[in-house]
Motif scaffolding. Structure first.
Motif, PDB file in Angstrom:
ATOM      1  N   ASP A 104       0.847  -1.182   0.000  1.00 15.67           N
ATOM      2  CA  ASP A 104       0.000   0.000   0.000  1.00 15.67           C
ATOM      3  C   ASP A 104       0.887   1.238   0.000  1.00 15.67           C
ATOM      4  O   ASP A 104       2.092   1.156   0.179  1.00 15.67           O
ATOM      5  N   ASP A 111      -4.856   2.311  -1.430  1.00 12.13           N
ATOM      6  CA  ASP A 111      -5.097   1.203  -0.519  1.00 12.13           C
ATOM      7  C   ASP A 111      -4.331  -0.043  -0.999  1.00 12.13           C
ATOM      8  O   ASP A 111      -3.622  -0.007  -1.995  1.00 12.13           O
ATOM      9  N   TRP A 112      -4.524  -1.145  -0.321  1.00 16.87           N
ATOM     10  CA  TRP A 112      -3.835  -2.403  -0.614  1.00 16.87           C
ATOM     11  C   TRP A 112      -3.991  -2.848  -2.062  1.00 16.87           C
ATOM     12  O   TRP A 112      -5.074  -2.763  -2.630  1.00 16.87           O
ATOM     13  N   CYS A 136      -6.426  -1.791  -6.834  1.00 15.58           N
ATOM     14  CA  CYS A 136      -6.300  -1.093  -5.554  1.00 15.58           C
ATOM     15  C   CYS A 136      -7.297   0.057  -5.577  1.00 15.58           C
ATOM     16  O   CYS A 136      -7.786   0.449  -6.634  1.00 15.58           O
TER      17      CYS A 136
END
Length: 189
Positions: A104, A111-112, A136
């Motif tokens: 991330d 985000d991830w 993501c």
């Protein structure tokens, strides 16, 4: 979302590619005549960006899913069925996962990174080409929009003056100003 950091991570953490990780421009120029000694290689390409329903937040502040692919190209010169190339692509997929899956970038607001799917794009006598799809999420925040820029140009809200017209017997204001209000927010601290 920028893809250069993904390319850099793959170059740094995927020894099987021997640094041969490129962007979309290089991939678009490949064909069946690619020399086996230039493989394996990976290509990072953007696929799509899909906003969630803007009504969930508002018209300008949105969650966006960014989809990108890592395309693996593996030499297929050892057997016509491509089994050796497939086995090599499985090993390379594991390296890619270790390099970027779950990464991330909080400072960039991303985000991830998640794995979405695998697709075999092509298998010919020269190479096996496999596409690994990832996604993501990020948020378009107020400061990245016209709305946010307009609010920034307004400056700080320091004081307010207003006239008060009381609603009369008929259920609406009568046009007579009954009170004036002046609020100085700097003094209210």
């Amino acid at each position: 979302m920028k893809l250069k950091p993904i390319i850099q991570e793959l170059r740094a953490h995927c020894p099987g590619f021997e640094g041969r990780v490129f962007g979309v421009g290089t991939f678009s120029r490949l064909d069946e005549s690619v020399a086996a000694e230039l493989l394996p290689a990976a290509f990072v390409i953007p696929v799509s960006e899909d906003p969630e329903d803007p009504a969930v937040i508002n018209c300008y502040k949105q969650q966006v899913r960014f989809n990108f692919a890592v395309i693996l190209m593996v030499a297929n010169t050892e057997d016509e069925q491509g089994l050796t190339a497939w086995e090599k692509s499985v090993d390379l997929k594991k390296e890619v996962f270790k390099a970027i899956l779950g990464a991330d970038d909080i400072q960039a607001g991303r985000d991830w990174i998640q794995f979405e799917s695998l697709t075999v794009l092509d298998l010919n006598r020269a190479a096996l080409t496999v596409q690994l799809d990832f996604s993501c999420q990020y948020e378009i925040s107020d400061n990245e929009t016209r709305h946010g820029g307009d609010i920034d140009r307004l400056g700080r809200f320091l004081r307010m003056s207003t006239d008060v017209d009381v609603i009369g017997d008929k259920g609406w204001p009568d046009g007579q100003i009954e009170a004036k209000m002046h609020i100085n927010l700097e003094q209210e601290k």
